[in-house]
Write a protein that holds these residues in place. Structure first.
Motif, short mmCIF file in Angstrom:
data_model
loop_
_atom_site.label_atom_id
_atom_site.label_comp_id
_atom_site.label_asym_id
_atom_site.label_seq_id
_atom_site.Cartn_x
_atom_site.Cartn_y
_atom_site.Cartn_z
N GLU A 5 -28.02 19.08 31.01
CA GLU A 5 -29.33 19.50 30.53
C GLU A 5 -29.26 20.02 29.11
O GLU A 5 -30.21 19.90 28.33
CB GLU A 5 -29.88 20.58 31.47
N HIS A 6 -28.09 20.62 28.76
CA HIS A 6 -27.94 21.20 27.44
C HIS A 6 -27.93 20.15 26.34
O HIS A 6 -27.99 20.48 25.16
CB HIS A 6 -26.64 22.01 27.36
N LEU A 7 -27.90 18.86 26.74
CA LEU A 7 -27.89 17.81 25.72
C LEU A 7 -29.30 17.32 25.38
O LEU A 7 -29.46 16.32 24.68
CB LEU A 7 -27.06 16.62 26.20
N LYS A 8 -30.31 18.03 25.87
CA LYS A 8 -31.68 17.60 25.59
C LYS A 8 -31.93 17.42 24.11
O LYS A 8 -32.63 16.51 23.67
CB LYS A 8 -32.67 18.62 26.16
N GLU A 9 -31.37 18.35 23.35
CA GLU A 9 -31.63 18.32 21.91
C GLU A 9 -30.65 17.43 21.16
O GLU A 9 -30.79 17.23 19.97
CB GLU A 9 -31.57 19.75 21.35
N LYS A 10 -29.64 16.96 21.86
CA LYS A 10 -28.70 16.07 21.21
C LYS A 10 -29.37 14.74 20.94
O LYS A 10 -30.17 14.25 21.75
CB LYS A 10 -27.46 15.85 22.09
N LYS A 11 -29.05 14.13 19.82
CA LYS A 11 -29.76 12.93 19.41
C LYS A 11 -29.02 11.67 19.84
O LYS A 11 -28.22 11.11 19.10
CB LYS A 11 -29.96 12.96 17.89
N ILE A 12 -29.31 11.23 21.06
CA ILE A 12 -28.87 9.94 21.54
C ILE A 12 -30.11 9.06 21.67
O ILE A 12 -31.09 9.46 22.28
CB ILE A 12 -28.16 10.04 22.91
N HIS A 30 -31.77 9.87 34.68
CA HIS A 30 -32.28 10.84 35.66
C HIS A 30 -31.15 11.37 36.54
O HIS A 30 -31.06 12.58 36.80
CB HIS A 30 -33.35 10.18 36.52
N THR A 31 -30.26 10.48 36.99
CA THR A 31 -29.15 10.92 37.85
C THR A 31 -28.15 11.77 37.07
O THR A 31 -27.45 12.61 37.65
CB THR A 31 -28.42 9.72 38.46
N MET A 32 -28.07 11.57 35.74
CA MET A 32 -27.13 12.33 34.92
C MET A 32 -27.77 13.60 34.35
O MET A 32 -27.09 14.37 33.67
CB MET A 32 -26.61 11.46 33.77
N HIS A 33 -29.06 13.81 34.63
CA HIS A 33 -29.77 14.99 34.13
C HIS A 33 -29.73 15.06 32.60
O HIS A 33 -29.47 16.11 32.02
CB HIS A 33 -29.20 16.28 34.73
N ILE A 34 -29.97 13.93 31.99
CA ILE A 34 -29.98 13.86 30.52
C ILE A 34 -31.33 13.30 30.07
O ILE A 34 -31.86 12.35 30.67
CB ILE A 34 -28.84 12.96 30.01
N THR A 35 -31.86 13.91 29.05
CA THR A 35 -33.12 13.43 28.47
C THR A 35 -32.87 12.93 27.06
O THR A 35 -32.33 13.66 26.23
CB THR A 35 -34.17 14.56 28.42
N CYS A 36 -33.23 11.68 26.79
CA CYS A 36 -33.13 11.13 25.43
C CYS A 36 -34.09 9.95 25.33
O CYS A 36 -34.48 9.37 26.35
CB CYS A 36 -31.69 10.71 25.10
N PRO A 37 -34.50 9.60 24.14
CA PRO A 37 -35.48 8.51 23.99
C PRO A 37 -34.92 7.15 24.40
O PRO A 37 -33.78 6.82 24.08
CB PRO A 37 -35.82 8.55 22.50
N VAL A 38 -35.74 6.39 25.13
CA VAL A 38 -35.42 5.02 25.50
C VAL A 38 -36.48 4.14 24.86
O VAL A 38 -37.67 4.22 25.19
CB VAL A 38 -35.40 4.83 27.03
N ILE A 39 -36.09 3.31 23.89
CA ILE A 39 -37.04 2.55 23.09
C ILE A 39 -36.92 1.08 23.41
O ILE A 39 -35.82 0.50 23.37
CB ILE A 39 -36.79 2.78 21.57
N TYR A 40 -38.05 0.46 23.72
CA TYR A 40 -38.09 -0.99 23.92
C TYR A 40 -38.40 -1.64 22.59
O TYR A 40 -39.34 -1.23 21.88
CB TYR A 40 -39.15 -1.37 24.95
N SER A 41 -37.61 -2.65 22.21
CA SER A 41 -37.82 -3.31 20.93
C SER A 41 -37.59 -4.80 21.05
O SER A 41 -36.65 -5.24 21.72
CB SER A 41 -36.87 -2.73 19.87
N ALA A 180 -21.54 4.15 29.02
CA ALA A 180 -21.96 4.19 27.62
C ALA A 180 -22.60 5.53 27.27
O ALA A 180 -22.35 6.11 26.20
CB ALA A 180 -22.93 3.05 27.33
N ILE A 181 -23.40 6.06 28.18
CA ILE A 181 -24.05 7.36 27.93
C ILE A 181 -23.01 8.47 27.89
O ILE A 181 -23.06 9.37 27.05
CB ILE A 181 -25.12 7.63 29.01
N SER A 182 -22.03 8.41 28.79
CA SER A 182 -20.97 9.42 28.80
C SER A 182 -20.18 9.39 27.50
O SER A 182 -19.82 10.43 26.93
CB SER A 182 -20.02 9.19 29.98
N MET A 183 -19.89 8.18 27.01
CA MET A 183 -19.17 8.05 25.74
C MET A 183 -19.97 8.65 24.60
O MET A 183 -19.42 9.34 23.73
CB MET A 183 -18.87 6.58 25.47
N ALA A 184 -21.29 8.42 24.60
CA ALA A 184 -22.13 8.97 23.53
C ALA A 184 -22.16 10.49 23.60
O ALA A 184 -22.07 11.18 22.57
CB ALA A 184 -23.55 8.42 23.66
N CYS A 185 -22.25 11.04 24.81
CA CYS A 185 -22.25 12.50 24.97
C CYS A 185 -20.93 13.09 24.50
O CYS A 185 -20.89 14.11 23.80
CB CYS A 185 -22.49 12.87 26.43
#
Length: 654
Positions: A5-12, A30-41, A180-185
């Motif tokens: 949860e403490h990674l909410k402000e981290k920029k991933i 959601h299962t990792m309790h991480i919030t970050c932008p998911v952008i469709y492009s 991939a998310i774990s590596m970014a964190c």
């Protein structure tokens, strides 16, 4: 469950190319309790979308497949790719085979390397479409036949539907997205986050340069020092493969191929020489990538000099362990396995082997692997001292024991080895007078100093070694049979180098790598040189091989050590390998007919007596010893015995 949860402000920032992928990412987050932008492009907006996320503070971007490659070319932050597992590609091909006979695959060349080798067994036609940029895909897919089946990701599947081509969609597994998310964190935290992410954290260091690549050789991360050494931007390096940036690290391909580490490798980049290690990154049995750490050899040499000054190894301490002893051949593997067993017990060990095979290394290794490893390791070469001095060195002496003795007396080596191990090298050279005293120590575990009456208990383990045939010596009456059976409880015979030819070239390459670091040059053997190394019999064994490599790296004008230098060395030492005429003696150690009984019994088997040898040599000790075929130390002991018997033999100093 992970709590980030403490990674909410981290920029991933996570960029997807389709709505299904976006939904899969949100479920994993959601299962990792991480919030970050998911952008469709879409494809056209991808570069501007990625740049916009960096402007908003994204420190790392996650993208899928070939989209990640496009993002890498447009931003200056690390980009982590969510890739397709090889198993899923194969499953996709099998599913496609149910829909049609000709299957088109875009990309995945590295994943499909083995699949294409067995394409004839699949009973389908595999159409391998080279990897192309996304903007070229519409034209490629439009060129397919209507009954073809395409295997690809979400983006390829959308295009296939537009052109009426059947398609099997390859979807990244949730575990790949999680990885991939774990590596970014882990990258953003600057420390270990999960077991999977741990090896991919290229921590900044002022000493070690570090590069991490994925299982296809594409650079994932590079630290600042590596960037400086290679002259490549730390942030944009992720746009390239290892082959593009630094092909000198040739072992990276080997790690990817066989999943094993390659340590202490030497390479040159521009004018600098580097020491590097290439190690696989695995999760279970699956290869994730390769981490390469490297240093300028000048840094390594300065560090080594500093360590030697500050941590000088004291005497009576073992320096080598069994895992430092090189041996890939079956015979050496067996000996190492046996040595490890011997380390677990307390019985006396007798190590047999020719000169230069590394008997003391095994003795130190057994000590280091034993319960006594924290105790002292005391070694003595029994052939190096006259009898009178050897006795006082082994057992010590009391105050006033003899003229010139230390006024306070002296502890012997057995006392110094208390709670540890004593290594008696060349035990076959111990004079008969000392053999009885040694036997008493082994039986009673007590010692009595020279000139003393008090017995002192000692807690020691004894390891002995010899290159002599002790059985022969027992038969000749020059080695006590009771002592032989006392020391030969656990026998360990080290094979000579000529009997483990699979080890010769790898050992030579190890010594060559050491010389490369020492001389700041990258030496290597030619194929002809390697063949000659294998063919030579190496009478001096590993010690001879090491010394030869040192010599060749000094005299060679080229970095390649060619066959000519090896042939010159062999020719120079040919006499050592040629068989000698049999003198009729009863004992020979091996096929090269070395004299295997101790030198101090040869006076009864040669054409010279002690007096005759001295007379023929003009009373010169050195020449007399050579005439009798004995060492000078043995010759001195023979003189001492004659003197003790009341004979006065005049000699002159050599």
């Amino acid at each position: 469950m992970e709590n980030r949860e403490h990674l909410k402000e981290k920029k991933i920032a996570i960029i997807t190319s389709d709505l299904q992928g976006s939904e899969a990412v949100r479920q994993v987050l959601h299962t990792m309790h991480i919030t970050c932008p998911v952008i469709y492009s879409g494809l056209g907006a991808l570069p501007s979308t990625a740049k916009e996320q960096v402007r908003r503070g994204a420190g790392v971007i996650i993208a899928f497949g070939m989209f990640a490659k496009i993002v890498r070319q447009n931003v200056d932050v690390p980009v982590i790719m969510v890739d397709i597992c090889p198993e899923d590609v194969l499953d996709g091909i099998l599913k496609a085979a149910e829909l049609g006979q000709r299957i088109a695959i875009v990309g995945f060349r590295k994943v499909l390397h083995d699949v294409f080798r067995i394409r004839s067994l699949l009973n389908v036609e595999l159409l391998d479409i080279p990897t192309v940029m996304p903007e070229e895909l519409p034209e490629v897919i439009a060129g397919l036949k209507k009954d073809d089946v395409l295997v690809g990701g979400y983006y390829q599947a959308d295009l296939a539907r537009q052109y009426g081509i059947s398609c099997v969609v390859l979807k990244p597994r949730y575990e790949e997205i999680r990885k991939a998310i774990s590596m970014a964190c882990s990258y953003l935290e600057g420390q270990d986050s999960t077991q999977t992410a741990e090896p991919f954290n290229a921590a900044e260091s002022s000493v070690y340069a570090s590069i991490t690549v994925d299982r296809f050789g594409s650079i994932i991360m590079m630290n600042r020092l590596a960037s400086e050494y290679l002259g490549v931007s730390q942030l944009t390096a992720v746009s390239f493969s290892m082959e593009d940036v630094c092909p000198q690290f040739t072992r990276v391909k080997d790690v990817i191929a066989n999943h094993r580490s390659y340590m202490n490798q030497i390479t040159k980049i521009d004018e600098k020489t580097f020491l590097y290690h290439a190690e696989p990154v695995v999760n279970g049995e699956e290869l994730q990538g390769v981490t390469v750490t490297f240093q300028d050899v000048n840094t390594v040499l300065r560090a080594e000099a500093s360590i030697r000054r500050k941590l000088t190894v004291p005497s009576n301490q073992a320096q080598y362990s069994l895992d430092q002893i090189f041996g890939r051949s079956a015979s050496m593997t067996q000996v190492l396995r046996l040595a490890l067993k011997y380390a677990s017990v307390e019985e006396t060990v007798l190590i047999l082997g020719e000169t230069g095979v590394g008997k003391e290394l095994f003795a130190q290794g057994i000590h280091q692997a034993s319960a006594r490893k924290k105790g002292p390791f005391v070694a003595i070469n029994c052939a190096s001292l006259p009898e009178s001095i050897l006795e006082s060195e082994l057992f010590g002496y009391v105050k006033g024991a003899f003229t010139g003795a230390d006024r306070d007396g002296k502890r012997g080596l057995f006392e110094q080895a208390h709670t540890g191990t004593i290594f008696l090298d060349e035990i076959g050279e111990i004079p008969m007078g000392i053999q009885g005293k040694l036997l008493r120590v082994l039986q009673e575990r007590t010692i009595r100093r020279v000139g003393g009456e008090k017995s002192t208990p000692v807690d020691i383990r004894v390891i002995a070694a010899t290159n002599r045939d002790l059985v022969c010596m027992v038969k000749e009456g020059n080695f006590r049979s009771d002592l032989y059976f006392r020391i030969n409880v656990l026998g360990l015979k080290i094979p000579p180098l000529r009997e483990r030819r699979d080890d010769i070239v790898p050992l030579a390459e190890e010594f060559l790598a050491e010389a490369s670091v020492r001389n700041h040059r990258v030496y290597y053997f030619s194929e002809e040189a390697e063949d000659l190394l294998r063919e030579y019999s190496w009478p001096g064994n590993i010690r001879e091989l090491q010394n030869m490599v040192r010599r060749l790296t000094v005299i060679s004008d080229e970095e390649e050590i060619g066959g000519g230098l090896i042939r010159d060395y062999i020719a120079e030492n040919r006499r050592l390998t040629e068989p000698e005429e049999d003198s009729g003696g009863a004992c020979h150690q091996n096929s090269r007919k070395e004299k295997s009984c101790p030198a101090d019994i040869l006076d009864s088997r040669t054409s010279y007596t002690l007096e005759e040898a001295l007379a023929a040599a003009g009373n010169n000790r050195k020449k007399a010893a050579e005439l009798m075929g004995v060492s000078r130390a043995t010759f001195y002991r023979m003189l001492e015995r004659e003197a003790a018997a009341g004979k006065n033999i005049g000699v002159t100093e050599p």
